[in-house]
Design an enzyme around this catalytic site. Structure first.
Site, PDB file in Angstrom:
ATOM      1  N   ARG A  18      29.874  58.692 -41.537  1.00  0.00           N
ATOM      2  CA  ARG A  18      28.546  57.900 -43.092  1.00  0.00           C
ATOM      3  C   ARG A  18      28.637  56.622 -42.553  1.00  0.00           C
ATOM      4  O   ARG A  18      27.357  56.442 -42.385  1.00  0.00           O
ATOM      5  CB  ARG A  18      29.911  57.852 -44.257  1.00  0.00           C
ATOM      6  CG  ARG A  18      29.806  58.016 -45.767  1.00  0.00           C
ATOM      7  CD  ARG A  18      28.782  56.835 -45.343  1.00  0.00           C
ATOM      8  NE  ARG A  18      30.400  55.902 -46.046  1.00  0.00           N
ATOM      9  CZ  ARG A  18      30.059  54.202 -46.337  1.00  0.00           C
ATOM     10  NH1 ARG A  18      29.038  53.626 -46.391  1.00  0.00           N
ATOM     11  NH2 ARG A  18      31.293  53.871 -47.156  1.00  0.00           N
ATOM     12  N   ASP A  19      29.133  55.302 -42.803  1.00  0.00           N
ATOM     13  CA  ASP A  19      29.481  54.521 -42.552  1.00  0.00           C
ATOM     14  C   ASP A  19      28.656  54.220 -41.101  1.00  0.00           C
ATOM     15  O   ASP A  19      27.499  53.278 -40.994  1.00  0.00           O
ATOM     16  CB  ASP A  19      30.347  53.215 -43.028  1.00  0.00           C
ATOM     17  CG  ASP A  19      30.087  51.537 -43.456  1.00  0.00           C
ATOM     18  OD1 ASP A  19      29.013  51.643 -43.324  1.00  0.00           O
ATOM     19  OD2 ASP A  19      31.382  51.465 -43.002  1.00  0.00           O
ATOM     20  N   HIS A 212      39.536  46.751 -44.473  1.00  0.00           N
ATOM     21  CA  HIS A 212      38.015  47.257 -43.626  1.00  0.00           C
ATOM     22  C   HIS A 212      37.345  46.015 -42.832  1.00  0.00           C
ATOM     23  O   HIS A 212      36.826  45.727 -43.781  1.00  0.00           O
ATOM     24  CB  HIS A 212      37.184  48.103 -44.468  1.00  0.00           C
ATOM     25  CG  HIS A 212      35.702  48.167 -44.372  1.00  0.00           C
ATOM     26  ND1 HIS A 212      35.324  49.872 -44.118  1.00  0.00           N
ATOM     27  CD2 HIS A 212      34.592  47.885 -43.728  1.00  0.00           C
ATOM     28  CE1 HIS A 212      34.195  49.771 -44.031  1.00  0.00           C
ATOM     29  NE2 HIS A 212      33.879  48.445 -43.029  1.00  0.00           N
ATOM     30  N   HIS A 214      34.491  44.316 -40.881  1.00  0.00           N
ATOM     31  CA  HIS A 214      33.069  44.042 -39.351  1.00  0.00           C
ATOM     32  C   HIS A 214      33.734  43.051 -38.298  1.00  0.00           C
ATOM     33  O   HIS A 214      34.435  42.741 -38.680  1.00  0.00           O
ATOM     34  CB  HIS A 214      31.943  44.273 -40.285  1.00  0.00           C
ATOM     35  CG  HIS A 214      31.827  44.605 -41.284  1.00  0.00           C
ATOM     36  ND1 HIS A 214      30.407  45.480 -41.504  1.00  0.00           N
ATOM     37  CD2 HIS A 214      32.289  45.892 -41.554  1.00  0.00           C
ATOM     38  CE1 HIS A 214      30.676  46.489 -42.329  1.00  0.00           C
ATOM     39  NE2 HIS A 214      31.174  47.015 -42.448  1.00  0.00           N
ATOM     40  N   CYS A 245      25.683  46.402 -41.975  1.00  0.00           N
ATOM     41  CA  CYS A 245      25.327  45.835 -42.971  1.00  0.00           C
ATOM     42  C   CYS A 245      23.604  45.316 -43.611  1.00  0.00           C
ATOM     43  O   CYS A 245      23.790  44.571 -42.535  1.00  0.00           O
ATOM     44  CB  CYS A 245      26.415  44.709 -43.070  1.00  0.00           C
ATOM     45  SG  CYS A 245      25.547  44.654 -45.898  1.00  0.00           S
ATOM     46  N   ASN A 254      31.208  48.455 -37.643  1.00  0.00           N
ATOM     47  CA  ASN A 254      32.322  48.158 -38.116  1.00  0.00           C
ATOM     48  C   ASN A 254      33.490  48.293 -36.886  1.00  0.00           C
ATOM     49  O   ASN A 254      32.901  47.689 -35.215  1.00  0.00           O
ATOM     50  CB  ASN A 254      32.364  49.442 -38.805  1.00  0.00           C
ATOM     51  CG  ASN A 254      32.088  49.618 -39.800  1.00  0.00           C
ATOM     52  OD1 ASN A 254      32.619  49.001 -41.018  1.00  0.00           O
ATOM     53  ND2 ASN A 254      30.771  51.318 -40.102  1.00  0.00           N
TER      54      ASN A 254
END
Length: 315
Positions: A18-19, A212, A214, A245, A254
């Site tokens: 997903r991300d 979470h 980055h 992002c 990430n």
């Protein structure tokens, strides 16, 4: 050697499907997305965020969300969770129709980021989630919460830890079983992450907190270690270091799952994830996307394998 103050085991929530994929400029085939989930399962991951139920107008990459989730769930592995992102009630209803049993909602600790990202204030975004969390509770669906920009914002600069704590506590009060704290633009360091966590944990139990982080400035693994020292035992990561992002110039992907597993293995912490298999997944999906893996561990392991393959065996 593991310090007695560190958790004995860590739960990893895999973000790659997903991300990791949502901001790829070229549409990734549905078959590839489903295969990525299957391969991540094979490496031992037990929580794999599978897709996002957002409008394809805003995120074209996720336009096949229902098909991806339906196909994944049709052959679901025992003991594996397949959460999906649902930004509003309409997205939740679509996810529920596709078979979702766990969803995620996201807010921000920065007013400017909230406006740029989802076109509303922080307070408005949180109020939008109330009917969603109520519907989820009625349907027996688990809800996870995300908070973006927990230490820094591309528009406002530093973010106050107390603001992060306020948003996290609100998500918990709404019914989220866990709140993931996102350093969305990767500007955090062990000191700023620790300050933020200290504020959050005054209002949210550490057992319900996830990190979470980055890796924009190469601090993600260091930030995980600082979080471990404070008792956090759940972390999000994306295979191959996928993702980024779109609202933050220069924000890299990430934390790579294989970089995280390498460190946790070295600390003697149980993850249930097999590193070599994970590196194979990173190499495969990176090749599918036309590039090398972004993670240092994947590159190092793959280079070592290549060296072994070309080095004559000693007699």
């Amino acid at each position: 050697m593991t310090s007695m103050s560190l958790p004995a085991s860590v739960r990893i929530v895999e973000m790659g499907p997903r991300d990791g994929l949502q901001n790829e400029k070229r549409l990734v085939p549905t078959d590839t997305k489903v295969e990525l989930v299957r391969r991540l399962e094979g490496a031992g991951l037990k929580a794999i965020e599978t897709t996002s139920f957002v409008s394809p107008k805003w995120v074209p990459q996720m336009g096949d969300n229902s098909e991806v989730l339906s196909r994944v769930l049709a052959q679901a592995a025992a003991g594996v969770a397949y959460p999906v992102l649902t930004p509003n009630l309409k997205g939740f209803e679509a996810a529920l129709a596709a078979g979702a049993t766990e969803v995620a909602v996201f807010g921000a600790a920065s007013e400017s980021f909230s406006q740029k990202n989802i076109n509303c204030s922080i307070a408005e975004s949180l109020e939008r989630f109330r009917p969603l969390t109520e519907a989820a509770q009625a349907a027996g669906v688990k809800v996870r919460g995300y908070v973006s920009c927990v230490v820094g914002c591309p528009y406002e600069g530093a973010v106050a830890p107390q603001k992060v704590a306020e948003v996290a506590a609100t998500l918990l009060e709404m019914g989220c079983y866990e709140v993931s704290l996102g350093d969305t633009i990767g500007v955090g360091n062990p000191a700023s992450i620790s300050r933020m966590l200290e504020a959050v944990m005054k209002r949210v139990p550490v057992a319900r907190v996830a990190g979470h982080y980055h890796d924009t400035y190469g601090m993600a693994v260091a930030n995980v270690f600082a979080s471990l020292q404070m008792g956090v035992a759940v972390f999000d990561a994306a295979v191959g270091g996928l993702g980024g992002c779109p609202y933050a110039a220069g924000a890299s992907g990430n934390l790579a799952t294989e970089d995280l597993v390498w460190m946790l293995d070295g600390l003697g912490m149980a993850t249930g994830v097999e590193l070599d298999a994970l590196v194979d997944v990173a190499a495969w999906i990176s090749a599918e996307l036309g590039r090398d893996p972004a993670s240092r561990v994947a590159r190092a392991v793959l280079a070592k394998r290549a060296q072994r393959a070309t080095t004559p065996a000693q007699q």
